[in-house]
Design a protein around this motif. Structure first.
Motif, PDB file in Angstrom:
ATOM      1  N   LYS A 282      -3.273   9.546  -0.691  1.00 36.14           N
ATOM      2  CA  LYS A 282      -4.858   9.505  -0.815  1.00 36.14           C
ATOM      3  C   LYS A 282      -5.192   9.463  -2.116  1.00 36.14           C
ATOM      4  O   LYS A 282      -6.443   8.963  -2.547  1.00 36.14           O
ATOM      5  N   SER A 283      -4.367  10.065  -3.233  1.00 39.91           N
ATOM      6  CA  SER A 283      -4.940  10.112  -4.434  1.00 39.91           C
ATOM      7  C   SER A 283      -4.518   8.861  -5.469  1.00 39.91           C
ATOM      8  O   SER A 283      -5.057   8.299  -6.515  1.00 39.91           O
ATOM      9  N   VAL A 284      -3.145   8.530  -5.078  1.00 40.85           N
ATOM     10  CA  VAL A 284      -2.381   7.609  -5.958  1.00 40.85           C
ATOM     11  C   VAL A 284      -3.090   6.094  -5.739  1.00 40.85           C
ATOM     12  O   VAL A 284      -3.144   5.446  -6.407  1.00 40.85           O
ATOM     13  N   ILE A 285      -3.214   5.852  -4.318  1.00 39.61           N
ATOM     14  CA  ILE A 285      -3.503   4.385  -3.853  1.00 39.61           C
ATOM     15  C   ILE A 285      -5.053   4.054  -4.476  1.00 39.61           C
ATOM     16  O   ILE A 285      -4.917   2.852  -5.040  1.00 39.61           O
ATOM     17  N   PRO A 286      -5.951   4.941  -4.573  1.00 39.86           N
ATOM     18  CA  PRO A 286      -7.415   4.124  -5.049  1.00 39.86           C
ATOM     19  C   PRO A 286      -6.935   4.252  -6.766  1.00 39.86           C
ATOM     20  O   PRO A 286      -7.600   3.470  -7.267  1.00 39.86           O
ATOM     21  N   GLU A 287      -5.951   4.880  -7.495  1.00 39.33           N
ATOM     22  CA  GLU A 287      -5.857   4.658  -8.769  1.00 39.33           C
ATOM     23  C   GLU A 287      -5.089   3.411  -8.719  1.00 39.33           C
ATOM     24  O   GLU A 287      -5.104   2.591  -9.848  1.00 39.33           O
ATOM     25  N   MET A 288      -3.931   3.231  -8.016  1.00 37.15           N
ATOM     26  CA  MET A 288      -3.230   1.671  -8.053  1.00 37.15           C
ATOM     27  C   MET A 288      -4.261   0.744  -8.065  1.00 37.15           C
ATOM     28  O   MET A 288      -4.164  -0.205  -8.452  1.00 37.15           O
TER      29      MET A 288
ATOM     30  N   ILE B 201      -1.344  -1.910   3.227  1.00 36.22           N
ATOM     31  CA  ILE B 201      -0.386  -1.505   2.065  1.00 36.22           C
ATOM     32  C   ILE B 201       0.749  -0.908   2.722  1.00 36.22           C
ATOM     33  O   ILE B 201       0.471   0.084   3.559  1.00 36.22           O
ATOM     34  N   ASP B 202       2.075  -1.456   2.334  1.00 36.32           N
ATOM     35  CA  ASP B 202       3.149  -0.793   2.696  1.00 36.32           C
ATOM     36  C   ASP B 202       3.687  -0.072   1.495  1.00 36.32           C
ATOM     37  O   ASP B 202       3.882  -0.647   0.533  1.00 36.32           O
ATOM     38  N   VAL B 203       3.829   1.146   1.577  1.00 33.07           N
ATOM     39  CA  VAL B 203       4.228   2.023   0.241  1.00 33.07           C
ATOM     40  C   VAL B 203       5.446   2.698   0.723  1.00 33.07           C
ATOM     41  O   VAL B 203       5.668   3.369   1.747  1.00 33.07           O
ATOM     42  N   THR B 204       6.478   2.660  -0.237  1.00 34.54           N
ATOM     43  CA  THR B 204       7.725   3.412  -0.129  1.00 34.54           C
ATOM     44  C   THR B 204       7.573   4.251  -1.256  1.00 34.54           C
ATOM     45  O   THR B 204       7.463   3.860  -2.414  1.00 34.54           O
ATOM     46  N   LEU B 205       7.645   5.825  -0.853  1.00 31.18           N
ATOM     47  CA  LEU B 205       7.642   6.816  -1.918  1.00 31.18           C
ATOM     48  C   LEU B 205       9.230   7.062  -2.211  1.00 31.18           C
ATOM     49  O   LEU B 205       9.956   7.225  -1.252  1.00 31.18           O
ATOM     50  N   LEU B 206       9.449   7.472  -3.322  1.00 34.04           N
ATOM     51  CA  LEU B 206      10.637   8.062  -3.714  1.00 34.04           C
ATOM     52  C   LEU B 206      10.219   9.797  -3.623  1.00 34.04           C
ATOM     53  O   LEU B 206       9.321  10.122  -4.558  1.00 34.04           O
ATOM     54  N   ASP B 207      11.155  10.495  -3.002  1.00 31.81           N
ATOM     55  CA  ASP B 207      10.769  11.939  -2.997  1.00 31.81           C
ATOM     56  C   ASP B 207      11.885  12.585  -3.770  1.00 31.81           C
ATOM     57  O   ASP B 207      13.004  12.547  -3.413  1.00 31.81           O
ATOM     58  N   GLU B 208      11.677  13.127  -4.810  1.00 29.14           N
ATOM     59  CA  GLU B 208      12.583  13.696  -5.534  1.00 29.14           C
ATOM     60  C   GLU B 208      12.187  15.392  -5.488  1.00 29.14           C
ATOM     61  O   GLU B 208      11.322  15.712  -6.306  1.00 29.14           O
ATOM     62  N   ASP B 209      12.907  16.123  -4.519  1.00 34.34           N
ATOM     63  CA  ASP B 209      12.293  17.464  -4.181  1.00 34.34           C
ATOM     64  C   ASP B 209      11.004  17.889  -4.150  1.00 34.34           C
ATOM     65  O   ASP B 209      10.245  18.742  -4.882  1.00 34.34           O
ATOM     66  N   GLY B 210      10.250  16.909  -3.441  1.00 41.19           N
ATOM     67  CA  GLY B 210       8.805  17.118  -3.342  1.00 41.19           C
ATOM     68  C   GLY B 210       7.769  16.607  -4.450  1.00 41.19           C
ATOM     69  O   GLY B 210       6.610  16.603  -4.321  1.00 41.19           O
ATOM     70  N   GLN B 211       8.515  15.875  -5.267  1.00 38.37           N
ATOM     71  CA  GLN B 211       7.688  15.295  -6.464  1.00 38.37           C
ATOM     72  C   GLN B 211       8.036  13.607  -6.019  1.00 38.37           C
ATOM     73  O   GLN B 211       9.136  13.176  -5.871  1.00 38.37           O
ATOM     74  N   PHE B 212       6.484  12.900  -5.913  1.00 38.46           N
ATOM     75  CA  PHE B 212       6.611  11.576  -5.416  1.00 38.46           C
ATOM     76  C   PHE B 212       6.319  10.588  -6.765  1.00 38.46           C
ATOM     77  O   PHE B 212       5.731  10.997  -7.632  1.00 38.46           O
ATOM     78  N   SER B 213       7.020   9.393  -6.235  1.00 40.03           N
ATOM     79  CA  SER B 213       6.407   8.340  -7.223  1.00 40.03           C
ATOM     80  C   SER B 213       6.759   7.112  -6.505  1.00 40.03           C
ATOM     81  O   SER B 213       7.281   7.064  -5.237  1.00 40.03           O
ATOM     82  N   ILE B 214       6.016   6.109  -6.927  1.00 38.05           N
ATOM     83  CA  ILE B 214       6.104   4.872  -6.088  1.00 38.05           C
ATOM     84  C   ILE B 214       7.351   4.088  -6.234  1.00 38.05           C
ATOM     85  O   ILE B 214       7.662   3.563  -7.375  1.00 38.05           O
TER      86      ILE B 214
END
Length: 155
Positions: A29-35, A113-126
């Motif tokens: 919800k925070s990153v998609i509006p930024e993207m 929008i299909d988003v795949t997140l990389l979960d690195e111990d609870g830290q996300f990136s696209i």
């Protein structure tokens, strides 16, 4: 026995989805509006490091410029959890990928929008960000003299 297996599988899936409801959904919800500001530098910073290493920055900017034909983000729907997968490779080590689909409305039309997140111990990136919209076809028809352009970011 088979029923027990499917019940446990369903319980595990529900648990994963519930856990991500508290972590991944707020991130989306925070990153998609930024993207969706269609600023290539902003979008670049949200990509997973491994994806940035595999992506040409100029190509990325062209893709973001094309996505900007959707116009401004007007409404972001509720992210829908799809699945979570884990994989291991010599190159990337162990990776946990979380898949979501998010409905959205942009100035030029509806999109998914299909988003795949990389979960690195609870830290996300696209890890992947794919936008599907009929507005792309309408945009392409309105500018048929321009070269065809890819309509989503590389994985």
């Amino acid at each position: 026995m088979v029923i027990l297996f499917f019940a446990l599988l369903g319980l595990w899936t529900w648990k994963e989805q519930s856990d991500y409801e508290k972590t991944a959904v707020p991130y989306l919800k925070s990153v998609i509006p930024e993207m969706a500001t269609w600023n290539s530098d902003v979008a670049w910073e949200h990509l997973a490091e491994g994806i940035r290493d595999q992506t040409n920055r100029d190509d990325h900017a062209k893709i973001i410029r094309y996505l900007s034909s959707l116009g401004a983000l007007e409404n972001l729907g509720r992210p829908q959890f799809r699945q979570v997968t884990s994989s291991a490779s010599v190159r990337n080590g162990t990776q946990k990928l979380v898949f979501y689909q998010v409905p959205a409305v942009f100035e030029k039309g509806e999109a998914s929008i299909d988003v795949t997140l990389l979960d690195e111990d609870g830290q996300f990136s696209i890890y992947a960000f794919h936008v599907r919209s009929m507005a792309f076809a309408e945009h392409q028809n309105g500018q048929s003299n321009e070269p065809e352009t890819q309509d989503d970011t590389p994985e």
